[in-house]
Design an enzyme around this catalytic site. Structure first.
Site, PDB file in Angstrom:
ATOM      1  N   HIS A  81       0.856  -1.195   0.000  1.00 25.65           N
ATOM      2  CA  HIS A  81       0.000   0.000   0.000  1.00 25.65           C
ATOM      3  C   HIS A  81       0.887   1.238   0.000  1.00 25.65           C
ATOM      4  CE1 HIS A  81      -3.786   2.101   1.886  1.00 25.65           C
ATOM      5  NE2 HIS A  81      -3.099   2.922   1.093  1.00 25.65           N
TER       6      HIS A  81
ATOM      7  N   HIS B 181       1.220   4.848  -2.539  1.00 22.96           N
ATOM      8  CA  HIS B 181       0.814   5.635  -3.720  1.00 22.96           C
ATOM      9  C   HIS B 181       2.074   6.291  -4.260  1.00 22.96           C
ATOM     10  CE1 HIS B 181      -3.499   5.420  -2.502  1.00 22.96           C
ATOM     11  NE2 HIS B 181      -2.935   5.277  -1.310  1.00 22.96           N
TER      12      HIS B 181
ATOM     13  N   HIS C 243      -9.600   0.981  -1.021  1.00 22.57           N
ATOM     14  CA  HIS C 243      -9.518   1.652   0.270  1.00 22.57           C
ATOM     15  C   HIS C 243     -10.916   1.601   0.896  1.00 22.57           C
ATOM     16  CE1 HIS C 243      -5.744   3.198  -1.221  1.00 22.57           C
ATOM     17  NE2 HIS C 243      -5.587   4.071  -0.247  1.00 22.57           N
TER      18      HIS C 243
ATOM     19  N   GLU D 219     -11.047   3.550   6.256  1.00 27.66           N
ATOM     20  CA  GLU D 219      -9.970   4.446   6.714  1.00 27.66           C
ATOM     21  C   GLU D 219     -10.659   5.558   7.512  1.00 27.66           C
ATOM     22  OE1 GLU D 219      -7.998   6.670   3.570  1.00 27.66           O
ATOM     23  OE2 GLU D 219      -6.328   7.239   4.879  1.00 27.66           O
TER      24      GLU D 219
ATOM     25  N   ASP E   5       1.831   4.058   2.731  1.00 28.43           N
ATOM     26  CA  ASP E   5       0.770   4.883   2.128  1.00 28.43           C
ATOM     27  C   ASP E   5       1.354   6.037   1.298  1.00 28.43           C
ATOM     28  OD1 ASP E   5      -1.852   5.474   1.515  1.00 28.43           O
ATOM     29  OD2 ASP E   5      -2.395   6.252   3.486  1.00 28.43           O
ATOM     30  N   ASP E   6       1.700   7.155   1.947  1.00 32.60           N
ATOM     31  CA  ASP E   6       2.256   8.333   1.260  1.00 32.60           C
ATOM     32  C   ASP E   6       3.468   8.812   2.073  1.00 32.60           C
ATOM     33  OD1 ASP E   6       0.005   8.881  -0.777  1.00 32.60           O
ATOM     34  OD2 ASP E   6      -1.060   8.638   1.120  1.00 32.60           O
TER      35      ASP E   6
HETATM   36  N1  ADE Z   1      -4.621   8.697  -1.954  1.00 32.36           N
HETATM   37  C1  ADE Z   1      -3.379   8.758  -1.482  1.00 32.36           C
HETATM   38  N2  ADE Z   1      -3.367   8.417  -0.184  1.00 32.36           N
HETATM   39  C2  ADE Z   1      -4.635   8.116   0.160  1.00 32.36           C
HETATM   40  C3  ADE Z   1      -5.256   7.667   1.353  1.00 32.36           C
HETATM   41  N3  ADE Z   1      -4.580   7.475   2.486  1.00 32.36           N
HETATM   42  N4  ADE Z   1      -6.588   7.473   1.337  1.00 32.36           N
HETATM   43  C4  ADE Z   1      -7.276   7.677   0.225  1.00 32.36           C
HETATM   44  N5  ADE Z   1      -6.739   8.072  -0.923  1.00 32.36           N
HETATM   45  C5  ADE Z   1      -5.428   8.288  -0.964  1.00 32.36           C
HETATM   46 ZN    ZN Z   2      -3.744   4.799   0.517  1.00 29.37          ZN
END
Ligand code: ADE
Ligand code: ZN
Length: 333
Positions: free
Chosen positions: A16, A18, A196, A199, A277-278
């Site tokens: 996971h 992006h 997703h 969350e 994630d990011d």
């Molecule tokens: N796009 C990038 N990160 C995300 C996240 N945590 N939740 C939803 N969309 C995303």
């Molecule tokens: Zn994500």
């Protein structure tokens, strides 16, 4: 070996991440300059100060703005290759990378430009670092299902380069049920599917992802704990959750890492995995996420190994590859 050394030593899979969320401010400035695009920050420090999020949307607004400087194949290559270097440092040996084609095609960047840049980085990561990878194309859920269908159609000629499709962006008000048709079509085309869910959104969205989208994995899913019947279903079906601890903290899904439910879910037998994630926005890559939960949640060495094993079991590599990595983990003493 202490826990930190174990975390560094364990081979891990990331499921996971992006790619647009791995965009470090330094590289963003460099690419903005070479593409002669203005960004609303004077310095790297100013960018980092802007990364003060209070929910998912406040992050997404900044994340989409950052992605606007990506224009050429080389930009996508540089972005992905920088992430692979971090994987190499963290002993991430396999990764399944999300990308958001609509973020780019809506600005006039072609699907092929994005894909070619990412693919070349994947090839070079394999030769230079031995890291294997798959690409997962995500639909932006704040856009329409028609737009998602058009994106899928655009991608079908390159189907062999994409292992599956996902669903990301603003969760609240955009339930999985909105995307039933496009996910059915993706599955008919032989693509794997993830989404997703849970969350920021309720456990109900996780049920929908399971029952209506027929997902192979749930991304995040941390709110599943609010529904005991759902928890039993996830455990019985060995349904993986790709959990992102530092993301959850930065986006205020949890108020304190000590309150994160990843350890509780692991102990109950849910197939949870650790992911970044990011990472450029949330304060760390794979090992930073492991360090954060190890510090706050009293994880044992068996827990850490189980999380690494789960990452391979939940991945889309072959059974033979899974067995090889799991054996390597079990041999670590
Ligand atoms: N796009 C990038 N990160 C995300 C996240 N945590 N939740 C939803 N969309 C995303
Ligand atoms: Zn994500």
């Amino acid at each position: 070996m202490n826990n930190v050394e174990l975390i560094r030593t364990l081979p891990k899979a990331e499921l996971h991440v992006h790619i647009e969320g791995t965009f470090e401010p330094e590289l963003m400035f460099e690419i903005a300059q070479r593409n002669q695009i203005q960004i609303p920050y004077a310095s790297v420090e100013e960018v980092k100060q802007a990364y003060n999020f209070h929910n998912l949307q406040s992050f997404l607004d900044i994340y989409y703005a950052g992605a606007n400087v990506l224009i050429h194949e080389q930009d996508f290559y540089d972005l992905a290759f920088a992430y692979f270097k971090k994987c190499h440092e963290d002993h991430v040996v396999h990764t399944e990378i999300f990308f958001d084609p609509q973020t780019h095609t809506e600005r006039g960047v072609s699907f092929q430009t994005v894909l070619n840049g990412l693919k070349k980085a994947c090839t070079d990561a394999k030769t230079q670092f031995g890291i294997s990878s798959h690409l997962i194309m995500c639909f932006l859920r704040h856009l329409s299902e028609e737009s998602a269908i058009a994106t899928l159609e655009q991608a079908l000629p390159y189907k062999q380069d994409i292992i599956g499709v996902g669903l990301d962006s603003s969760e609240m008000g955009h339930p999985p049920s909105k995307f039933q048709n496009v996910f059915a079509k993706a599955r008919e085309e032989g693509l794997l599917v993830v989404a997703h869910a849970g969350e920021e959104g309720p456990a109900e969205y996780v049920w929908e992802a399971l029952d209506l989208l027929h997902v192979n994995r749930i991304d995040h899913g941390v709110r599943s704990e609010e529904d005991e019947q759902l928890m039993q279903r996830l455990i019985a079906e060995k349904m993986p959750l790709t959990v992102c601890p530092l993301s959850n903290l930065k986006l205020c899904v949890v108020s304190d890492m000590a309150e994160h439910n990843i350890h509780r879910m692991l102990q109950q037998g849910v197939k949870v995995t650790v992911n970044s994630d990011d990472p450029a926005y949330f304060g760390g890559y794979m090992n930073d996420n492991f360090y954060a939960i190890e510090k706050s949640l009293d994880l044992s060495q068996d827990d850490l190994k189980q999380l690494a094993i789960n990452s391979f079991e939940a991945s889309f590599i072959t059974d033979a590859e899974k067995a090889k990595w799991i054996e390597e983990i079990q041999a670590i003493v």
